[in-house]
Scaffold this motif. Sequence first.
Motif, PDB file in Angstrom:
ATOM      1  N   GLN A   1      39.058 110.154  35.882  1.00  0.00           N
ATOM      2  CA  GLN A   1      38.070 111.038  36.465  1.00  0.00           C
ATOM      3  C   GLN A   1      38.773 112.320  36.923  1.00  0.00           C
ATOM      4  O   GLN A   1      39.909 112.281  37.379  1.00  0.00           O
ATOM      5  CB  GLN A   1      37.385 110.362  37.648  1.00  0.00           C
ATOM      6  N   VAL A   2      38.076 113.439  36.776  1.00  0.00           N
ATOM      7  CA  VAL A   2      38.659 114.732  37.137  1.00  0.00           C
ATOM      8  C   VAL A   2      38.973 114.753  38.635  1.00  0.00           C
ATOM      9  O   VAL A   2      38.213 114.242  39.462  1.00  0.00           O
ATOM     10  CB  VAL A   2      37.700 115.879  36.753  1.00  0.00           C
ATOM     11  N   GLN A   3      40.111 115.318  38.983  1.00  0.00           N
ATOM     12  CA  GLN A   3      40.523 115.465  40.379  1.00  0.00           C
ATOM     13  C   GLN A   3      40.248 116.897  40.824  1.00  0.00           C
ATOM     14  O   GLN A   3      40.530 117.848  40.084  1.00  0.00           O
ATOM     15  CB  GLN A   3      42.012 115.152  40.531  1.00  0.00           C
ATOM     16  N   LEU A   4      39.701 117.047  42.038  1.00  0.00           N
ATOM     17  CA  LEU A   4      39.314 118.361  42.532  1.00  0.00           C
ATOM     18  C   LEU A   4      39.958 118.637  43.885  1.00  0.00           C
ATOM     19  O   LEU A   4      40.057 117.738  44.716  1.00  0.00           O
ATOM     20  CB  LEU A   4      37.789 118.439  42.681  1.00  0.00           C
ATOM     21  N   VAL A   5      40.350 119.888  44.112  1.00  0.00           N
ATOM     22  CA  VAL A   5      40.945 120.293  45.386  1.00  0.00           C
ATOM     23  C   VAL A   5      40.264 121.568  45.857  1.00  0.00           C
ATOM     24  O   VAL A   5      40.210 122.567  45.123  1.00  0.00           O
ATOM     25  CB  VAL A   5      42.456 120.532  45.250  1.00  0.00           C
TER      26      VAL A   5
ATOM     27  N   CYS B   1      26.090 117.676  40.166  1.00  0.00           N
ATOM     28  CA  CYS B   1      25.165 118.532  40.932  1.00  0.00           C
ATOM     29  C   CYS B   1      24.263 117.672  41.800  1.00  0.00           C
ATOM     30  O   CYS B   1      24.079 117.960  42.975  1.00  0.00           O
ATOM     31  CB  CYS B   1      24.346 119.384  39.962  1.00  0.00           C
ATOM     32  N   GLY B   2      23.704 116.644  41.209  1.00  0.00           N
ATOM     33  CA  GLY B   2      22.888 115.690  41.939  1.00  0.00           C
ATOM     34  C   GLY B   2      23.353 114.296  41.572  1.00  0.00           C
ATOM     35  O   GLY B   2      23.995 114.084  40.543  1.00  0.00           O
ATOM     36  N   ARG B   3      23.012 113.338  42.402  1.00  0.00           N
ATOM     37  CA  ARG B   3      23.476 111.979  42.144  1.00  0.00           C
ATOM     38  C   ARG B   3      22.476 110.976  42.695  1.00  0.00           C
ATOM     39  O   ARG B   3      21.878 111.189  43.752  1.00  0.00           O
ATOM     40  CB  ARG B   3      24.849 111.754  42.780  1.00  0.00           C
ATOM     41  N   ASP B   4      22.306 109.875  41.979  1.00  0.00           N
ATOM     42  CA  ASP B   4      21.436 108.794  42.412  1.00  0.00           C
ATOM     43  C   ASP B   4      21.992 108.217  43.713  1.00  0.00           C
ATOM     44  O   ASP B   4      23.149 107.775  43.745  1.00  0.00           O
ATOM     45  CB  ASP B   4      21.386 107.727  41.321  1.00  0.00           C
TER      46      ASP B   4
ATOM     47  N   PRO C   1      26.542 106.074  45.118  1.00  0.00           N
ATOM     48  CA  PRO C   1      27.214 107.118  45.904  1.00  0.00           C
ATOM     49  C   PRO C   1      28.591 107.464  45.359  1.00  0.00           C
ATOM     50  O   PRO C   1      29.287 106.614  44.814  1.00  0.00           O
ATOM     51  CB  PRO C   1      27.301 106.496  47.305  1.00  0.00           C
ATOM     52  N   TYR C   2      28.959 108.707  45.542  1.00  0.00           N
ATOM     53  CA  TYR C   2      30.272 109.199  45.125  1.00  0.00           C
ATOM     54  C   TYR C   2      31.283 108.839  46.202  1.00  0.00           C
ATOM     55  O   TYR C   2      31.042 109.056  47.388  1.00  0.00           O
ATOM     56  CB  TYR C   2      30.196 110.713  44.946  1.00  0.00           C
ATOM     57  N   ASP C   3      32.413 108.288  45.799  1.00  0.00           N
ATOM     58  CA  ASP C   3      33.377 107.813  46.792  1.00  0.00           C
ATOM     59  C   ASP C   3      34.733 108.482  46.670  1.00  0.00           C
ATOM     60  O   ASP C   3      35.730 107.967  47.173  1.00  0.00           O
ATOM     61  CB  ASP C   3      33.537 106.295  46.690  1.00  0.00           C
ATOM     62  N   SER C   4      34.791 109.645  45.987  1.00  0.00           N
ATOM     63  CA  SER C   4      36.070 110.328  45.794  1.00  0.00           C
ATOM     64  C   SER C   4      36.073 111.726  46.419  1.00  0.00           C
ATOM     65  O   SER C   4      36.732 112.626  45.908  1.00  0.00           O
ATOM     66  CB  SER C   4      36.399 110.410  44.300  1.00  0.00           C
TER      67      SER C   4
END
Length: 121
Positions: A1-5, A100-103, A107-110
């Motif tokens: 998964q892409v890592q973001l900072v 952009c949106g998520r069910d 939930p997003y955990d990162s």
Amino acid sequence: QVQLVESGGGMVQSGGSLRLSCTASEFTPDDLIIGWFRQAPGKEREGVSCISVSDGITYSADSVKGRFTISRDNAKNTVYLQMDSLKPEDTAVYYCAPFCGRDPSDPYDSWGQGTQVTVFS
């Protein structure tokens, strides 16, 4: 998964500007979307703006339309959030994420550490 900072936050007077950066480890997959979110003290995280890195199509919440501009630099794997005419109610920790949106059931955990934006009057 892409890592973001995230980076670029700070303190600014009402009416001022800041530019946030979200740097990705890579701009893949081809249909990658990067979104900016924010969470103020005592409030739930909310979506601010998002962009498709392939074609540049953007979306912004009504609360920031006309004041915030999202853009991307594919050569630098970076998405920017230019914030102008800042208001005290924009004070929050700002995060970026690969959607952009998520069910809500998924939930997003990162989430990263985010970057603090403080607007004083």
